[in-house]
Motif scaffolding. Structure first.
Motif, PDB file in Angstrom:
ATOM      1  N   ASP A 355       1.381  -1.396  -0.314  1.00 20.34           N
ATOM      2  CA  ASP A 355      -0.014   0.047  -0.265  1.00 20.34           C
ATOM      3  C   ASP A 355       0.598   1.155  -0.107  1.00 20.34           C
ATOM      4  OD1 ASP A 355      -2.445  -1.353  -0.346  1.00 20.34           O
ATOM      5  OD2 ASP A 355      -3.087  -1.225   1.841  1.00 20.34           O
ATOM      6  N   GLY A 356       0.185   2.396  -0.896  1.00 16.26           N
ATOM      7  CA  GLY A 356       1.573   3.520  -0.892  1.00 16.26           C
ATOM      8  C   GLY A 356       2.453   3.323  -1.907  1.00 16.26           C
ATOM      9  N   ALA A 357       2.414   2.473  -2.431  1.00 15.38           N
ATOM     10  CA  ALA A 357       2.864   2.887  -3.758  1.00 15.38           C
ATOM     11  C   ALA A 357       3.340   3.030  -4.746  1.00 15.38           C
ATOM     12  CB  ALA A 357       3.597   1.039  -4.307  1.00 15.38           C
ATOM     13  N   ALA A 358       1.473   2.913  -5.158  1.00 12.42           N
ATOM     14  CA  ALA A 358       1.160   3.141  -6.993  1.00 12.42           C
ATOM     15  C   ALA A 358       1.042   4.997  -6.213  1.00 12.42           C
ATOM     16  CB  ALA A 358      -0.811   3.157  -6.941  1.00 12.42           C
ATOM     17  N   LEU A 359       1.341   5.785  -7.499  1.00 12.98           N
ATOM     18  CA  LEU A 359       0.456   6.999  -7.606  1.00 12.98           C
ATOM     19  C   LEU A 359      -0.757   7.348  -8.454  1.00 12.98           C
ATOM     20  CD1 LEU A 359       4.288   8.473  -9.250  1.00 12.98           C
ATOM     21  CD2 LEU A 359       3.396   8.843  -6.853  1.00 12.98           C
ATOM     22  N   ILE A 360      -1.314   7.825  -7.891  1.00 14.37           N
ATOM     23  CA  ILE A 360      -2.768   8.331  -8.450  1.00 14.37           C
ATOM     24  C   ILE A 360      -2.119   9.370  -9.654  1.00 14.37           C
ATOM     25  CG2 ILE A 360      -4.731   8.283  -8.193  1.00 14.37           C
ATOM     26  CD1 ILE A 360      -3.661   5.394  -7.036  1.00 14.37           C
ATOM     27  N   LEU A 361      -3.154   9.848 -10.466  1.00 17.23           N
ATOM     28  CA  LEU A 361      -2.395  10.923 -11.798  1.00 17.23           C
ATOM     29  C   LEU A 361      -3.768  11.255 -12.293  1.00 17.23           C
ATOM     30  CD1 LEU A 361       1.195   9.603 -12.429  1.00 17.23           C
ATOM     31  CD2 LEU A 361       0.997  11.655 -11.041  1.00 17.23           C
ATOM     32  N   LYS A 362      -3.331  12.303 -12.387  1.00 18.42           N
ATOM     33  CA  LYS A 362      -4.291  12.850 -13.802  1.00 18.42           C
ATOM     34  C   LYS A 362      -4.429  11.915 -14.719  1.00 18.42           C
ATOM     35  CE  LYS A 362      -4.215  16.916 -13.991  1.00 18.42           C
ATOM     36  NZ  LYS A 362      -4.160  18.695 -14.324  1.00 18.42           N
ATOM     37  N   ASN A 363      -5.461  10.681 -15.707  1.00 18.83           N
ATOM     38  CA  ASN A 363      -5.203  10.483 -17.343  1.00 18.83           C
ATOM     39  C   ASN A 363      -5.075  11.546 -18.215  1.00 18.83           C
ATOM     40  OD1 ASN A 363      -5.121   8.285 -18.818  1.00 18.83           O
ATOM     41  ND2 ASN A 363      -6.701   8.172 -18.704  1.00 18.83           N
ATOM     42  N   ASP A 364      -4.105  12.207 -18.056  1.00 16.68           N
ATOM     43  CA  ASP A 364      -3.892  13.313 -19.475  1.00 16.68           C
ATOM     44  C   ASP A 364      -3.339  12.549 -20.505  1.00 16.68           C
ATOM     45  OD1 ASP A 364      -1.572  13.260 -18.037  1.00 16.68           O
ATOM     46  OD2 ASP A 364      -1.501  15.771 -17.976  1.00 16.68           O
TER      47      ASP A 364
END
Length: 364
Positions: A355-364
């Motif tokens: 948990d915490g390994a991901a980056l949640i980013l805008k899908n641009d």
């Protein structure tokens, strides 16, 4: 030029460049620090070379200004700016010797420099780029790496305040390119002057730069150190361009401070650092670097099928497939355990990440 010791060595202030209806650079504002190694990184047509040429004086901004060492130089011609440029194809004179190539700029100065002073400068510079004794060699007798050093020597012999590098290693093979990256870093530290590099090669930019400007459609979309851009990209575009990453689309369930939770395909959840501009309920992507995913035979994670394996010495790359997530990449180090080398295409394995390994980013 006056010395503005506390200010940036170079600046673009709202600099735009248009060619008719084509906008090559859009309102670029950037302050470049003294003595830093800065890179413009991006795909072809993103505006990075235009930015470099505006600093050099080969292009005049349609709007905005260029400053060097605290002085406005927007309309100052290239030969009157305290910069030199190394071009992709070096632009050396094949009919001149190495020494004549290096001294060419010095011999154009007015009032003329004494011949002994020019020769001494050439000798010192050849020693700096490790080409001492090559003064009488013809350009066509030099290897690609040696020609690049001659181009560097010609650019630094008159001690510019800024050295501009326009994809100078594009024509070199991979091993020589790596060797020259090390040499450029060493040279930049030795000289203490500002280097500004244009490249489309992410590995080149990451390995050499103090800061990197990621460009897209004529604009700078993020500037930071290599680590900052790798660990905290502000968009899918940056995460995809700096290093390798896996992207899983989904919906943002919640935002708590700098942490976001996203539900992806098959109801699989991703928790990690929230990128800029996210709101709960919006569509976004979870970015997971391949090295952050562990691969094992032990049940308890998500079951995957090995699609392909590429042995890279210390590292092994696996392409795996999950029924809901689809194909994605995993990089395993030999230090993680010998069993990872036993997987073959078609094998079943299990993956997990913390948990915490991901980056949640805008899908641009």
């Amino acid at each position: 030029m006056s010395n503005q010791a506390d200010g940036p060595i170079a600046e673009l202030r709202g600099a735009s460049k248009r060619y008719g209806a084509v906008v090559a650079a859009r309102s670029i504002s950037l302050a470049i620090r003294r003595g830093e190694f800065l890179s413009f990184l991006g795909p072809s047509g993103c505006g990075k070379t235009t930015a470099l040429r505006m600093l050099a004086g080969f292009e005049t901004p349609t709007e905005g200004d260029v400053f060097l060492d605290g002085q406005k130089v927007t309309d100052v011609p290239p030969h009157r700016r305290p910069v030199n440029m190394v071009f992709q194809h070096y632009a050396l004179f094949p009919h001149l010797t190495v020494a004549e190539n290096i001294s060419f700029g010095l011999r154009q100065l007015r009032p003329r420099l004494p011949t002994a002073e020019i020769n001494a400068a050439v000798t010192r510079t050849l020693e700096t780029v490790r080409l001492a004794g090559f003064e009488r060699r013809r350009i066509w007798e030099m290897s690609g790496g040696q020609q690049q050093r001659v181009a560097l020597a010609r650019a630094i012999v008159n001690q510019p305040k800024v050295l501009l590098l326009d994809e100078p290693m594009a024509a070199l093979d991979k091993k020589l390119r790596h060797d020259m990256q090390i040499e450029l870093q060493t040279l930049q530290r030795q000289l203490g002057i500002t280097f500004i590099l244009v490249t489309h090669d992410q590995e080149e930019a990451l390995s050499m730069s103090d800061r990197i400007c990621i460009m897209r459609d004529g604009q700078i979309v993020q500037t930071g150190s290599p680590r900052e851009l790798y660990d905290r990209p502000n968009s899918r575009y940056v995460a995809d361009f700096v290093g390798k990453s896996n992207f899983f689309e989904g919906r943002v369930d919640s935002l708590e401070g700098t942490t976001a939770r996203l539900t992806g395909p098959g109801g699989i959840t991703f928790v990690g650092h929230a990128g800029d501009g996210l709101t709960a309920g919006q569509t976004a992507v979870a970015s997971l670097r391949p090295e952050q995913i562990s691969l094992t035979r032990d049940a308890g994670g998500l079951p995957v099928t090995i699609v392909n394996r590429i042995f890279l010495g210390e590292l092994t790359e696996y392409l795996v497939r999950h029924p809901d997530l689809g194909p994605f990449l995993i990089v395993c180090s030999r230090q993680t355990g010998a069993e990872v080398t036993d997987f073959e295409p078609g094998d079943t394995a299990f993956v997990r990440w913390r948990d915490g390994a991901a980056l949640i980013l805008k899908n641009d």
